[in-house]
Design an enzyme around this catalytic site. Structure first.
Site, PDB file in Angstrom:
ATOM      1  N   HIS A   1     -39.342  -4.816   0.528  1.00 42.02           N
ATOM      2  CA  HIS A   1     -38.381  -3.903  -0.132  1.00 42.02           C
ATOM      3  C   HIS A   1     -37.136  -4.142   0.103  1.00 42.02           C
ATOM      4  O   HIS A   1     -36.530  -3.781   1.404  1.00 42.02           O
ATOM      5  CB  HIS A   1     -38.813  -2.275   0.345  1.00 42.02           C
ATOM      6  CG  HIS A   1     -38.183  -1.282  -0.447  1.00 42.02           C
ATOM      7  ND1 HIS A   1     -38.788  -0.042  -0.956  1.00 42.02           N
ATOM      8  CD2 HIS A   1     -36.640  -1.109  -0.637  1.00 42.02           C
ATOM      9  CE1 HIS A   1     -37.811   0.487  -1.688  1.00 42.02           C
ATOM     10  NE2 HIS A   1     -36.503   0.176  -1.238  1.00 42.02           N
TER      11      HIS A   1
ATOM     12  N   HIS B   1     -33.190  -4.669  -2.131  1.00 46.85           N
ATOM     13  CA  HIS B   1     -32.664  -4.699  -3.392  1.00 46.85           C
ATOM     14  C   HIS B   1     -31.542  -5.967  -3.364  1.00 46.85           C
ATOM     15  O   HIS B   1     -30.435  -5.952  -2.395  1.00 46.85           O
ATOM     16  CB  HIS B   1     -31.800  -3.578  -3.383  1.00 46.85           C
ATOM     17  CG  HIS B   1     -32.891  -2.302  -3.701  1.00 46.85           C
ATOM     18  ND1 HIS B   1     -33.073  -1.659  -4.908  1.00 46.85           N
ATOM     19  CD2 HIS B   1     -33.368  -1.335  -2.520  1.00 46.85           C
ATOM     20  CE1 HIS B   1     -34.027  -0.710  -4.629  1.00 46.85           C
ATOM     21  NE2 HIS B   1     -34.002  -0.518  -3.388  1.00 46.85           N
TER      22      HIS B   1
ATOM     23  N   GLY C   1     -33.440   5.667  -7.676  1.00 46.77           N
ATOM     24  CA  GLY C   1     -32.341   6.561  -8.114  1.00 46.77           C
ATOM     25  C   GLY C   1     -32.639   7.929  -7.513  1.00 46.77           C
ATOM     26  O   GLY C   1     -33.305   7.861  -6.441  1.00 46.77           O
TER      27      GLY C   1
ATOM     28  N   HIS D   1     -39.917   4.422  -5.647  1.00 35.75           N
ATOM     29  CA  HIS D   1     -39.214   5.057  -4.561  1.00 35.75           C
ATOM     30  C   HIS D   1     -39.655   6.679  -4.749  1.00 35.75           C
ATOM     31  O   HIS D   1     -39.073   7.483  -5.470  1.00 35.75           O
ATOM     32  CB  HIS D   1     -37.570   4.998  -4.708  1.00 35.75           C
ATOM     33  CG  HIS D   1     -36.934   3.858  -4.580  1.00 35.75           C
ATOM     34  ND1 HIS D   1     -37.308   2.448  -5.042  1.00 35.75           N
ATOM     35  CD2 HIS D   1     -36.093   3.568  -3.520  1.00 35.75           C
ATOM     36  CE1 HIS D   1     -36.337   1.717  -4.548  1.00 35.75           C
ATOM     37  NE2 HIS D   1     -35.917   2.250  -3.656  1.00 35.75           N
TER      38      HIS D   1
ATOM     39  N   GLU E   1     -38.476  10.235  -0.447  1.00 35.18           N
ATOM     40  CA  GLU E   1     -37.208   9.501   0.511  1.00 35.18           C
ATOM     41  C   GLU E   1     -36.616  10.864   1.201  1.00 35.18           C
ATOM     42  O   GLU E   1     -36.308  10.720   2.308  1.00 35.18           O
ATOM     43  CB  GLU E   1     -36.333   8.642  -0.534  1.00 35.18           C
ATOM     44  CG  GLU E   1     -35.270   7.973   0.356  1.00 35.18           C
ATOM     45  CD  GLU E   1     -34.428   6.928  -0.381  1.00 35.18           C
ATOM     46  OE1 GLU E   1     -34.933   6.927  -1.444  1.00 35.18           O
ATOM     47  OE2 GLU E   1     -33.572   6.490   0.015  1.00 35.18           O
TER      48      GLU E   1
ATOM     49  N   ASP F   1     -33.885  -2.884   2.842  1.00 32.25           N
ATOM     50  CA  ASP F   1     -33.495  -2.206   1.694  1.00 32.25           C
ATOM     51  C   ASP F   1     -32.385  -2.527   1.207  1.00 32.25           C
ATOM     52  O   ASP F   1     -32.272  -3.588   0.386  1.00 32.25           O
ATOM     53  CB  ASP F   1     -33.328  -0.590   2.104  1.00 32.25           C
ATOM     54  CG  ASP F   1     -33.497   0.406   0.937  1.00 32.25           C
ATOM     55  OD1 ASP F   1     -33.739  -0.064  -0.095  1.00 32.25           O
ATOM     56  OD2 ASP F   1     -33.196   1.436   1.205  1.00 32.25           O
ATOM     57  N   ASP F   2     -31.044  -2.255   1.753  1.00 32.19           N
ATOM     58  CA  ASP F   2     -29.752  -2.846   1.237  1.00 32.19           C
ATOM     59  C   ASP F   2     -28.890  -3.100   2.551  1.00 32.19           C
ATOM     60  O   ASP F   2     -27.867  -2.430   2.788  1.00 32.19           O
ATOM     61  CB  ASP F   2     -28.881  -1.496   0.318  1.00 32.19           C
ATOM     62  CG  ASP F   2     -29.745  -1.175  -0.866  1.00 32.19           C
ATOM     63  OD1 ASP F   2     -30.006  -1.831  -1.791  1.00 32.19           O
ATOM     64  OD2 ASP F   2     -30.303   0.180  -0.595  1.00 32.19           O
TER      65      ASP F   2
END
Ligand SMILES: [Zn+2]
Length: 351
Positions: free
Chosen positions: A19, A21, A178, A206, A209, A287-288
């Protein structure tokens, strides 16, 4: 042991990351350069000025809405830009010890402020990604991300069909991301039925969360999720945990992201260890990383320092991730062998 010393050991451990992005993995230096070149309307005096807008700041509200505001799409104006950020994201993951990466990207986001075509963007990511993965000697798959608040059935169907066509190039799954508070899973049954019908694409949703365990349940039951992004709220419902454990659904967990979006109050109290003990299949992901200003090994450091996870515990999480990877069996075996060999070799280093 000092943090730097721990991070050096952690970097040496082979990791499977499911995972991450692409849009949250851009180097600050690259954003600065592309931003200046394309006249992006953001503070571009230096990296720190830009970081205040595109990276999470400790004094900001910890909410998903605030976190999502950090994503900008002005960086991508040519296929070369898309190829560059893809290559760098893979180099950066490999530098963290990742040996199998599943990189997700949103064709809609990448073309939003340009004249690029979604299929062209998808091909550019696959082509640059494959070259970068070969160079770094890692295994790689891609997922396309669909964003809840930008639902457009005909566009999404085109993306899903193009993704299926690109499956020989490594496109292996579809992700739903989103705002899940405003847009529950029920709205997306039709498109994920189409994803299932391709028979070549896996599904990662997702879910749960920040919302509820119920959203995790419906991601599996209504959308056919093979894996769940985050799923932190699953811990609030024993029956959902049982269902996840029974079906072997992998939760792709991202502790630092969960903290910054306010989904968990403290890293020490992140639900991964409890889910893990309950037999739910979990793994650790970045993740990010550029938005969070953290690395994948910072996430592993959370496991070691806050949850007192040992090397053996970390190996179990890697094995979990290998099990959930969107890979054919032969390649799955090869990744597993590489991970287990790496752990066997680093056994005596301690943490
Ligand atoms: Zn995510």
């Amino acid at each position: 042991m000092e943090k730097d010393e721990r991070l050096a050991i952690l970097r040496g451990l082979p990791k499977v990351e499911l995972h991450r992005h692409l849009e949250g993995s851009l180097r600050l230096s690259t954003m600065l350069e592309l931003g200046r070149r394309h006249g992006v309307d953001l503070p571009l005096d230096n990296e720190e000025a830009l970081a205040r807008v595109v990276c999470f700041q400790a004094d900001e509200p910890r909410t998903l809405a605030n976190f999502l505001k950090k994503f900008h799409s002005g960086w991508y104006r040519s296929y070369a830009d898309v190829e560059r950020v893809t290559t760098e994201a893979i180099e950066d993951a490999a530098a963290q010890g990742v040996v199998h990466l599943e990189l997700r990207f949103s064709p809609e986001h990448l073309v939003r402020t340009s004249r690029l075509q979604p299929q062209g963007v998808m091909e550019a990511v696959c082509e640059a990604g494959r070259a970068a993965a070969a160079e770094a000697s890692i295994s790689l798959r891609f997922l396309v991300t669909l964003t809840r608040e930008r639902y457009d059935f005909s566009f999404w169907r085109m993306v899903v069909d193009a993704a299926a066509d690109l499956s020989p190039e490594g496109l292996a799954g579809v992700d739903l991301a989103g705002d899940e508070f405003a847009h529950p899973n029920q709205e997306y049954q039709k498109i994920f039925q189409r994803v299932k019908d391709t028979k070549v694409l896996g599904i990662s949703i997702h879910a749960g969360e920040g919302t509820s365990a119920e959203q995790v349940l419906s991601a599996v039951k209504l959308l056919g999720a093979d894996r769940i992004g985050h799923g932190t709220k699953a811990v609030e419902d024993e029956s959902v945990m049982e269902m996840l454990a029974e079906r072997g659904i992998v939760l792709e967990m991202c502790p630092i992201s969960n903290y910054q979006t306010g989904c968990v109050d403290e890293l020490t109290r992140h639900p991964l260890p409890e889910l893990d003990r309950a037999g739910v299949v979990t793994c650790i992901n970045a993740d990010d990383p550029s938005i969070q200003r953290s690395s994948l090994n910072d996430e592993y450091d959370v496991a070691v320092t806050r949850w007192t996870y040992t090397l053996q515990d970390l190996l179990r999480l890697e094995q979990n991730a290998v099990g959930g990877a969107f890979l054919p069996d032969e390649q799955r075996e090869a990744v597993l062998a590489r991970v287990e060999k790496g752990y066997a070799e680093s056994k005596d280093q301690g943490l």
